[in-house]
Design a protein around this motif. Structure first.
Motif, short mmCIF file in Angstrom:
data_model
loop_
_atom_site.label_atom_id
_atom_site.label_comp_id
_atom_site.label_asym_id
_atom_site.label_seq_id
_atom_site.Cartn_x
_atom_site.Cartn_y
_atom_site.Cartn_z
N MET A 1 -97.26 66.36 86.75
CA MET A 1 -97.25 66.22 85.31
C MET A 1 -95.82 65.93 84.86
O MET A 1 -94.89 66.58 85.28
CB MET A 1 -97.75 67.52 84.67
N SER A 2 -95.69 64.96 83.98
CA SER A 2 -94.36 64.65 83.45
C SER A 2 -94.22 65.22 82.05
O SER A 2 -95.19 65.31 81.31
CB SER A 2 -94.15 63.13 83.43
N THR A 3 -93.02 65.61 81.72
CA THR A 3 -92.76 66.11 80.37
C THR A 3 -92.43 64.93 79.48
O THR A 3 -91.60 64.10 79.84
CB THR A 3 -91.58 67.09 80.38
N PRO A 4 -93.11 64.82 78.34
CA PRO A 4 -92.88 63.66 77.48
C PRO A 4 -91.46 63.67 76.93
O PRO A 4 -90.91 64.69 76.59
CB PRO A 4 -93.89 63.81 76.36
N THR A 5 -90.91 62.50 76.86
CA THR A 5 -89.63 62.34 76.19
C THR A 5 -89.89 61.63 74.89
O THR A 5 -90.82 60.82 74.79
CB THR A 5 -88.66 61.50 77.05
N PRO A 6 -89.10 61.93 73.86
CA PRO A 6 -89.33 61.26 72.59
C PRO A 6 -89.29 59.75 72.78
O PRO A 6 -88.38 59.22 73.40
CB PRO A 6 -88.17 61.74 71.72
N GLY A 7 -90.30 59.09 72.29
CA GLY A 7 -90.38 57.65 72.44
C GLY A 7 -91.14 57.04 71.30
O GLY A 7 -91.44 57.68 70.30
N ALA A 8 -91.47 55.79 71.47
CA ALA A 8 -92.16 55.06 70.41
C ALA A 8 -93.57 55.58 70.18
O ALA A 8 -94.12 55.43 69.10
CB ALA A 8 -92.19 53.58 70.74
N ASP A 9 -94.19 56.20 71.22
CA ASP A 9 -95.58 56.63 71.08
C ASP A 9 -95.74 58.06 70.56
O ASP A 9 -96.84 58.47 70.24
CB ASP A 9 -96.33 56.45 72.39
N LEU A 10 -94.67 58.83 70.49
CA LEU A 10 -94.76 60.21 70.00
C LEU A 10 -93.70 60.46 68.94
O LEU A 10 -92.61 59.93 69.03
CB LEU A 10 -94.55 61.20 71.15
N PRO A 11 -93.93 61.27 67.97
CA PRO A 11 -95.22 61.89 67.64
C PRO A 11 -96.17 60.89 67.00
O PRO A 11 -95.75 59.90 66.43
CB PRO A 11 -94.84 62.99 66.65
N ARG A 12 -97.45 61.20 67.10
CA ARG A 12 -98.50 60.34 66.55
C ARG A 12 -99.50 61.23 65.84
O ARG A 12 -99.92 62.25 66.38
CB ARG A 12 -99.15 59.56 67.69
N THR A 13 -99.90 60.85 64.63
CA THR A 13 -100.87 61.63 63.85
C THR A 13 -102.06 60.75 63.48
O THR A 13 -101.89 59.61 63.06
CB THR A 13 -100.22 62.17 62.56
N TRP A 14 -103.24 61.30 63.65
CA TRP A 14 -104.46 60.63 63.23
C TRP A 14 -105.20 61.53 62.25
O TRP A 14 -105.25 62.74 62.45
CB TRP A 14 -105.40 60.37 64.41
N TYR A 15 -105.76 60.94 61.23
CA TYR A 15 -106.63 61.68 60.31
C TYR A 15 -107.57 60.69 59.66
O TYR A 15 -107.30 59.49 59.61
CB TYR A 15 -105.83 62.48 59.27
N ALA A 16 -108.68 61.19 59.16
CA ALA A 16 -109.71 60.35 58.55
C ALA A 16 -109.29 60.04 57.11
O ALA A 16 -109.55 60.82 56.20
CB ALA A 16 -111.07 61.04 58.61
N LYS A 17 -108.62 58.92 56.93
CA LYS A 17 -108.08 58.56 55.62
C LYS A 17 -109.16 58.47 54.55
O LYS A 17 -109.02 58.99 53.46
CB LYS A 17 -107.32 57.24 55.72
N ARG A 18 -110.24 57.79 54.87
CA ARG A 18 -111.32 57.61 53.89
C ARG A 18 -111.93 58.96 53.50
O ARG A 18 -112.13 59.24 52.32
CB ARG A 18 -112.39 56.69 54.48
N SER A 19 -112.20 59.80 54.48
CA SER A 19 -112.78 61.11 54.19
C SER A 19 -111.83 61.96 53.36
O SER A 19 -112.24 62.66 52.44
CB SER A 19 -113.12 61.85 55.49
N ARG A 20 -110.55 61.91 53.71
CA ARG A 20 -109.56 62.69 52.96
C ARG A 20 -109.48 62.23 51.51
O ARG A 20 -109.42 63.05 50.59
CB ARG A 20 -108.20 62.56 53.65
#
Length: 154
Positions: A1-20
């Motif tokens: 297992m590798s420890t993530p390093t800050p990069g272009a893919d993290l952090p990432r947030t998903w939420y249901a925009k329409r529902s919200r």
């Protein structure tokens, strides 16, 4: 297992925009509607200040309930994944994620965990658009495979 390093893919947030958006609008309508009703109730017939305040407070509770329905999200960060569902927030280390999937007909994504449990991820749901949900599920799966021990996709 590798420890993530800050990069272009993290952090990432998903939420249901329409529902919200829908739950916030409906909650505001409930609040405004009950506050207007409280102001318009006649004093005759027992509608004193306490009763009116109770009606208005019911509007506040309605708004709170609707905002809770719009609360789900998932945040992928260097330290793992945080899944926020209606009333519960769960933090998972990357190594705890075995599989991320969205089967046909499922309302939202699920995560199989290393302890054998399955966690619903209500922040990625098909009500926001099937293609968007599939894309988000693939992104989360790719991150889990990159940073954790997720073997293969089904």
């Amino acid at each position: 297992m590798s420890t993530p390093t800050p990069g272009a893919d993290l952090p990432r947030t998903w939420y249901a925009k329409r529902s919200r958006l829908i739950t916030a609008v409906v909650g505001a309508v409930i609040l405004v509607g009950l506050c207007v009703l409280a102001l318009m109730l006649p004093e005759k017939g027992g509608w004193g200040f306490g009763s009116r305040a109770g009606v208005a407070f019911t509007g506040v509770l309605g708004l709170g309930a609707m905002l809770m329905l719009g609360r789900p999200k998932v945040v992928a960060a260097a330290g793992g994944v945080t899944v926020v569902n209606l009333v519960r927030t769960t933090h998972l280390e990357w190594a705890q994620i075995v599989r991320v999937y969205l089967r046909p007909g499922d309302p939202w994504v699920y995560i199989d965990m290393s302890d054998g449990d399955t966690l619903p991820v209500m922040g990625i749901q098909t009500s926001n658009g099937k293609a968007q949900a599939i894309s988000a599920a693939r992104e989360l799966r790719a991150l889990a495979e990159k940073y954790g021990t997720a073997p293969d996709e089904r």
